[in-house]
Design an enzyme around this catalytic site. Sequence first.
Site, PDB file in Angstrom:
ATOM      1  N   LYS A   1       3.373  51.718  88.543  1.00 22.85           N
ATOM      2  CA  LYS A   1       4.327  52.556  89.267  1.00 22.85           C
ATOM      3  C   LYS A   1       4.080  52.532  90.771  1.00 22.85           C
ATOM      4  O   LYS A   1       5.016  52.601  91.560  1.00 22.85           O
ATOM      5  CB  LYS A   1       4.318  53.983  88.719  1.00 22.85           C
ATOM      6  CG  LYS A   1       4.801  54.073  87.275  1.00 22.85           C
ATOM      7  CD  LYS A   1       6.173  53.433  87.095  1.00 22.85           C
ATOM      8  CE  LYS A   1       6.647  53.529  85.655  1.00 22.85           C
ATOM      9  NZ  LYS A   1       8.023  53.042  85.490  1.00 22.85           N
TER      10      LYS A   1
ATOM     11  N   THR B   1      11.075  63.780  77.250  1.00 30.74           N
ATOM     12  CA  THR B   1      11.526  62.595  76.511  1.00 30.74           C
ATOM     13  C   THR B   1      10.456  62.213  75.491  1.00 30.74           C
ATOM     14  O   THR B   1       9.369  62.797  75.470  1.00 30.74           O
ATOM     15  CB  THR B   1      11.744  61.395  77.459  1.00 30.74           C
ATOM     16  OG1 THR B   1      10.473  61.001  77.994  1.00 30.74           O
ATOM     17  CG2 THR B   1      12.724  61.722  78.570  1.00 30.74           C
TER      18      THR B   1
ATOM     19  N   TYR C   1      -0.714  52.259  83.994  1.00 28.68           N
ATOM     20  CA  TYR C   1       0.617  52.816  84.257  1.00 28.68           C
ATOM     21  C   TYR C   1       0.739  53.235  85.725  1.00 28.68           C
ATOM     22  O   TYR C   1       1.741  52.927  86.389  1.00 28.68           O
ATOM     23  CB  TYR C   1       0.869  54.005  83.321  1.00 28.68           C
ATOM     24  CG  TYR C   1       2.225  54.641  83.474  1.00 28.68           C
ATOM     25  CD1 TYR C   1       3.352  54.051  82.922  1.00 28.68           C
ATOM     26  CD2 TYR C   1       2.376  55.844  84.161  1.00 28.68           C
ATOM     27  CE1 TYR C   1       4.604  54.639  83.055  1.00 28.68           C
ATOM     28  CE2 TYR C   1       3.615  56.436  84.297  1.00 28.68           C
ATOM     29  CZ  TYR C   1       4.728  55.832  83.733  1.00 28.68           C
ATOM     30  OH  TYR C   1       5.971  56.420  83.871  1.00 28.68           O
TER      31      TYR C   1
END
Length: 130
Positions: free
Chosen positions: A31, A62, A27
């Site tokens: 990014k 979230t 990840y």
Amino acid sequence: MLDTGWGRIVNIASTAGLTGYSYVSAYCAAKHGVIGLTRALALEVAARGVTVNAVCPGYTDTGMLNQAVANIVARTGRTPEQARAELLGRNPQRRLVQPDEVANAVAWLCLPGSEAITGQAIAVAGGEVM
């Protein structure tokens, strides 16, 4: 955008693209790539009226946060409460970023008056990354 001489591109990256985090190396790499793309493209179109920026949210309230907590629990044996506390502890404001705060940063980059902002990776993270 290039034909009209005006445009705004806002990529959504992450503070993971500005720094590294444990347990999410792929990840982080993705990014970092978004931020590199943002900066390179900003240079390519800067003289043509188009701006390109990245908004880099920190830990945001979230469903994705729940996945991050579950990942920490699975890899470390910590409780969900301990994992969540660890994430909150990284934010000097000791809170999660709210989705509307991220949306407001995106909107600002698209408004008149932001023409000189290009090639930037803007952290929306309560001071987590400075």
